[in-house]
Motif scaffolding. Structure first.
Motif, PDB file in Angstrom:
ATOM      1  N   ASP A   1      19.917  10.367 -10.191  1.00 11.53           N
ATOM      2  CA  ASP A   1      18.486  10.491 -10.499  1.00 11.53           C
ATOM      3  C   ASP A   1      17.770   9.155 -10.298  1.00 11.53           C
ATOM      4  OD1 ASP A   1      18.692  13.204 -11.202  1.00 11.53           O
ATOM      5  OD2 ASP A   1      19.478  12.638 -13.168  1.00 11.53           O
ATOM      6  N   SER A   2      16.482   9.230 -10.097  1.00 11.82           N
ATOM      7  CA  SER A   2      15.712   8.018  -9.829  1.00 11.82           C
ATOM      8  C   SER A   2      15.278   7.355 -11.127  1.00 11.82           C
ATOM      9  CB  SER A   2      14.473   8.365  -9.007  1.00 11.82           C
ATOM     10  OG  SER A   2      13.853   7.188  -8.564  1.00 11.82           O
ATOM     11  N   SER A   3      15.279   6.029 -11.135  1.00 12.05           N
ATOM     12  CA  SER A   3      14.656   5.336 -12.265  1.00 12.05           C
ATOM     13  C   SER A   3      13.393   4.606 -11.819  1.00 12.05           C
ATOM     14  CB  SER A   3      15.651   4.382 -12.937  1.00 12.05           C
ATOM     15  OG  SER A   3      16.582   3.889 -12.035  1.00 12.05           O
ATOM     16  N   HIS A   4      12.874   4.995 -10.665  1.00 10.54           N
ATOM     17  CA  HIS A   4      11.647   4.384 -10.149  1.00 10.54           C
ATOM     18  C   HIS A   4      10.659   5.477  -9.750  1.00 10.54           C
ATOM     19  CE1 HIS A   4      14.795   1.351  -9.349  1.00 10.54           C
ATOM     20  NE2 HIS A   4      13.832   0.474  -9.584  1.00 10.54           N
ATOM     21  N   ASP A   5       9.375   5.078  -9.676  1.00  9.77           N
ATOM     22  CA  ASP A   5       8.374   5.978  -9.079  1.00  9.77           C
ATOM     23  C   ASP A   5       8.449   5.841  -7.568  1.00  9.77           C
ATOM     24  OD1 ASP A   5       7.488   6.760 -11.540  1.00  9.77           O
ATOM     25  OD2 ASP A   5       5.913   5.234 -11.644  1.00  9.77           O
ATOM     26  N   SER A   6       8.057   6.908  -6.883  1.00 13.16           N
ATOM     27  CA  SER A   6       8.133   6.862  -5.414  1.00 13.16           C
ATOM     28  C   SER A   6       7.294   5.719  -4.841  1.00 13.16           C
ATOM     29  CB  SER A   6       7.707   8.207  -4.815  1.00 13.16           C
ATOM     30  OG  SER A   6       6.458   8.608  -5.328  1.00 13.16           O
ATOM     31  N   SER A   7       6.157   5.415  -5.493  1.00 16.25           N
ATOM     32  CA  SER A   7       5.300   4.340  -4.960  1.00 16.25           C
ATOM     33  C   SER A   7       5.996   2.976  -5.021  1.00 16.25           C
ATOM     34  CB  SER A   7       3.965   4.288  -5.706  1.00 16.25           C
ATOM     35  OG  SER A   7       4.205   4.187  -7.083  1.00 16.25           O
ATOM     36  N   ASP A   8       6.952   2.807  -5.971  1.00 19.73           N
ATOM     37  CA  ASP A   8       7.705   1.538  -6.051  1.00 19.73           C
ATOM     38  C   ASP A   8       8.508   1.291  -4.779  1.00 19.73           C
ATOM     39  OD1 ASP A   8       6.856   1.434  -8.677  1.00 19.73           O
ATOM     40  OD2 ASP A   8       8.754   2.171  -9.511  1.00 19.73           O
ATOM     41  N   ALA A   9       8.839   2.366  -4.065  1.00 22.90           N
ATOM     42  CA  ALA A   9       9.736   2.245  -2.908  1.00 22.90           C
ATOM     43  C   ALA A   9       9.002   2.321  -1.575  1.00 22.90           C
ATOM     44  CB  ALA A   9      10.802   3.343  -2.973  1.00 22.90           C
ATOM     45  N   LEU A  10       7.671   2.302  -1.628  1.00 21.21           N
ATOM     46  CA  LEU A  10       6.920   2.500  -0.382  1.00 21.21           C
ATOM     47  C   LEU A  10       7.165   1.379   0.630  1.00 21.21           C
ATOM     48  CD1 LEU A  10       5.022   4.125   1.276  1.00 21.21           C
ATOM     49  CD2 LEU A  10       3.115   3.303  -0.093  1.00 21.21           C
ATOM     50  N   GLN A  11       7.105   0.144   0.179  1.00 17.58           N
ATOM     51  CA  GLN A  11       7.324  -0.971   1.123  1.00 17.58           C
ATOM     52  C   GLN A  11       8.767  -0.955   1.625  1.00 17.58           C
ATOM     53  OE1 GLN A  11       4.842  -2.403   2.500  1.00 17.58           O
ATOM     54  NE2 GLN A  11       3.507  -1.381   1.023  1.00 17.58           N
ATOM     55  N   ALA A  12       9.701  -0.650   0.727  1.00 18.40           N
ATOM     56  CA  ALA A  12      11.119  -0.564   1.123  1.00 18.40           C
ATOM     57  C   ALA A  12      11.309   0.535   2.165  1.00 18.40           C
ATOM     58  CB  ALA A  12      11.985  -0.286  -0.101  1.00 18.40           C
ATOM     59  N   ALA A  13      10.605   1.653   1.982  1.00 17.64           N
ATOM     60  CA  ALA A  13      10.719   2.769   2.932  1.00 17.64           C
ATOM     61  C   ALA A  13      10.213   2.350   4.307  1.00 17.64           C
ATOM     62  CB  ALA A  13       9.934   3.973   2.418  1.00 17.64           C
ATOM     63  N   LYS A  14       9.105   1.623   4.322  1.00 18.00           N
ATOM     64  CA  LYS A  14       8.569   1.167   5.614  1.00 18.00           C
ATOM     65  C   LYS A  14       9.554   0.216   6.298  1.00 18.00           C
ATOM     66  CE  LYS A  14       4.005   0.352   5.988  1.00 18.00           C
ATOM     67  NZ  LYS A  14       2.649  -0.108   5.619  1.00 18.00           N
ATOM     68  N   ALA A  15      10.107  -0.709   5.515  1.00 20.65           N
ATOM     69  CA  ALA A  15      11.061  -1.673   6.086  1.00 20.65           C
ATOM     70  C   ALA A  15      12.299  -0.936   6.603  1.00 20.65           C
ATOM     71  CB  ALA A  15      11.443  -2.702   5.031  1.00 20.65           C
ATOM     72  N   LEU A  16      12.770   0.038   5.822  1.00 23.60           N
ATOM     73  CA  LEU A  16      13.966   0.794   6.237  1.00 23.60           C
ATOM     74  C   LEU A  16      13.695   1.599   7.510  1.00 23.60           C
ATOM     75  CD1 LEU A  16      16.886   1.613   5.495  1.00 23.60           C
ATOM     76  CD2 LEU A  16      15.923   3.477   4.125  1.00 23.60           C
ATOM     77  N   ALA A  17      12.509   2.165   7.591  1.00 24.92           N
ATOM     78  CA  ALA A  17      12.154   2.926   8.802  1.00 24.92           C
ATOM     79  C   ALA A  17      12.137   2.005  10.012  1.00 24.92           C
ATOM     80  CB  ALA A  17      10.795   3.601   8.609  1.00 24.92           C
ATOM     81  N   ARG A  18      11.581   0.828   9.826  1.00 23.59           N
ATOM     82  CA  ARG A  18      11.518  -0.116  10.964  1.00 23.59           C
ATOM     83  C   ARG A  18      12.920  -0.576  11.360  1.00 23.59           C
ATOM     84  NH1 ARG A  18       6.488  -1.963   8.573  1.00 23.59           N
ATOM     85  NH2 ARG A  18       7.652  -3.467   7.356  1.00 23.59           N
ATOM     86  N   SER A  19      13.770  -0.862  10.375  1.00 20.15           N
ATOM     87  CA  SER A  19      15.090  -1.410  10.725  1.00 20.15           C
ATOM     88  C   SER A  19      16.034  -0.320  11.245  1.00 20.15           C
ATOM     89  CB  SER A  19      15.722  -2.131   9.525  1.00 20.15           C
ATOM     90  OG  SER A  19      15.944  -1.211   8.482  1.00 20.15           O
ATOM     91  N   SER A  20      15.864   0.918  10.805  1.00 21.57           N
ATOM     92  CA  SER A  20      16.816   1.975  11.203  1.00 21.57           C
ATOM     93  C   SER A  20      16.320   2.819  12.367  1.00 21.57           C
ATOM     94  CB  SER A  20      17.083   2.903  10.012  1.00 21.57           C
ATOM     95  OG  SER A  20      15.903   3.619   9.684  1.00 21.57           O
ATOM     96  N   GLY A  21      15.006   2.843  12.578  1.00 17.55           N
ATOM     97  CA  GLY A  21      14.442   3.728  13.605  1.00 17.55           C
ATOM     98  C   GLY A  21      14.275   5.161  13.117  1.00 17.55           C
ATOM     99  N   ALA A  22      14.619   5.426  11.855  1.00 20.21           N
ATOM    100  CA  ALA A  22      14.466   6.781  11.299  1.00 20.21           C
ATOM    101  C   ALA A  22      13.107   6.918  10.615  1.00 20.21           C
ATOM    102  CB  ALA A  22      15.562   7.043  10.275  1.00 20.21           C
ATOM    103  N   VAL A  23      12.637   8.141  10.522  1.00 14.88           N
ATOM    104  CA  VAL A  23      11.547   8.437   9.586  1.00 14.88           C
ATOM    105  C   VAL A  23      12.163   8.397   8.191  1.00 14.88           C
ATOM    106  CG1 VAL A  23      10.082  10.321   8.737  1.00 14.88           C
ATOM    107  CG2 VAL A  23      10.148   9.769  11.177  1.00 14.88           C
ATOM    108  N   VAL A  24      11.503   7.732   7.256  1.00 18.09           N
ATOM    109  CA  VAL A  24      12.040   7.631   5.892  1.00 18.09           C
ATOM    110  C   VAL A  24      11.089   8.341   4.934  1.00 18.09           C
ATOM    111  CG1 VAL A  24      12.686   6.046   4.030  1.00 18.09           C
ATOM    112  CG2 VAL A  24      13.275   5.494   6.401  1.00 18.09           C
ATOM    113  N   ALA A  25      11.651   9.220   4.118  1.00 16.31           N
ATOM    114  CA  ALA A  25      10.865   9.959   3.124  1.00 16.31           C
ATOM    115  C   ALA A  25      11.370   9.600   1.734  1.00 16.31           C
ATOM    116  CB  ALA A  25      10.991  11.460   3.365  1.00 16.31           C
ATOM    117  N   VAL A  26      10.446   9.221   0.865  1.00 19.07           N
ATOM    118  CA  VAL A  26      10.762   8.953  -0.544  1.00 19.07           C
ATOM    119  C   VAL A  26      10.146  10.077  -1.355  1.00 19.07           C
ATOM    120  CG1 VAL A  26      10.686   7.259  -2.399  1.00 19.07           C
ATOM    121  CG2 VAL A  26      10.193   6.529  -0.066  1.00 19.07           C
TER     122      VAL A  26
END
Ligand SMILES: Nc1ncnc2c1ncn2[C@@H]1O[C@H](COP(=O)(O)OP(=O)(O)O)[C@@H](O)[C@H]1O
Ligand SMILES: Cc1ncsc1CCOP(=O)(O)O
Ligand SMILES: [Mg+2]
Length: 275
Positions: free
Chosen positions: A148-173
């Motif tokens: 389970d998550s201990s964060h709000d989805s908005s906490d992970a928005l910048q991480a999601a963008k960075a992960l999408a850029r580094s992996s080439g995948a679309v990232v959904a939180v």
């Protein structure tokens, strides 16, 4: 500029309906190598949406079966070393594949496994906020709480963008608001009800639904992921109208997914492109 280019909420509503209709018309075959907890809800959610699930995970079947699938779904929730070669082989079968890194920070082995799967270029990665934060930093430096998550989805928005850029995948939180990004654009999907967190494997089920949408139309994984998340959330909202708790919500959500019609989808899907 016409309305298609503007991508208003109405545009997204129509896209969501077109993609759900494509799933119903084409019944994409989705190979699911998923965790033991989620198998039932994943298969039932895919069937209710109109897709064709197949829960095959034997390594010796992968060369024959995976290339014939419209999409592959891989989920490490109940990870075991035995299944890892099948996961790698299915992800490498040349079909679009979608990844759910359940509890990625649970152990060094799980993190290593998820990073090695990520290198096999999933079309979409969907996780809760804690999972996306951990995966993006390749470490367990977030306050970790199992699946389970201990964060709000908005906490992970910048991480999601960075992960999408580094992996080439679309990232959904996922979360109260779901965020979907390709590293440049960010889309939010705001359907759903909090009680969906009280049913085990709703996250697994929505990731499988993303795989079905990608399988039905692989042309735009960001649009497919956003529409699948909104549709699943909408089914949760409608299910909640008849539910008395998590167990009946599970049933009513699946029924709602099966019964969604054009008017309901186009008027109630809440997706928007963030500025
Ligand atoms: N507070 C909430 N309000 C509305 N929908 C939610 C909420 N939390 C989760 N959801 C929805 O529940 C589903 C599962 O998401 P989530 O609980 O974040 O995943 P996981 O089960 O992997 O932790 C998603 O469709 C998400 O949009
Ligand atoms: C409870 C549990 N334990 C291992 S996998 C799993 C299901 C996780 O499902 P979700 O990520 O959708 O909450
Ligand atoms: Mg999950």
């Amino acid at each position: 500029m016409d309305e298609d280019e503007v991508r208003t909420e109405a545009w997204w509503g129509r896209r969501a309906w077109v993609l759900l209709s494509a799933v119903r018309a084409r019944a994409p075959l989705v190979q699911c190598i998923t965790n033991l907890v989620s198998m039932d809800i994943v298969a039932n959610a895919l069937l209710a949406a109109g897709a064709s699930p197949a829960m095959l995970h034997c390594l010796r079947e992968v060369p024959d079966f995976s290339p014939r699938c419209d999409a592959v779904y891989i989920n490490v929730g109940t990870l075991s070393e035995d299944w890892l070669p099948s996961m790698r082989a299915a992800a490498s079968a040349g079909r679009p594949w979608v990844f759910d890194p359940v509890a990625v920070a649970a152990s060094g082995f799980r993190m290593e496994t998820c990073l090695s799967l990520l290198a096999l270029r999933p079309a979409v990665v969907r996780g809760n906020a804690s999972e996306i934060l951990a995966l993006a930093s390749s470490s367990d430096n977030s306050s970790f709480k199992g699946v389970d998550s201990s964060h709000d989805s908005s906490d992970a928005l910048q991480a999601a963008k960075a992960l999408a850029r580094s992996s080439g995948a679309v990232v959904a939180v996922s979360g109260a608001v779901d965020f979907i990004t390709d590293g440049v654009q960010v889309v939010s999907a705001s359907n759903g009800v909090p009680m969906m967190q009280k049913i085990t494997a709703t996250g697994c089920a929505v990731t499988a639904l993303i795989a079905a949408f990608v399988g039905a139309d692989p042309s735009d994984a960001l649009v497919a992921a956003a529409c699948a998340l909104a549709i699943f959330g909408l089914a949760g909202e409608i299910g909640m109208e008849s539910a008395r708790g998590p167990a009946s919500l599970r049933m009513h959500l699946i029924d709602a997914l099966y019964s969604l019609d054009e008017q309901t989808v186009t008027s109630r899907v809440k997706i928007s492109l963030l500025p």
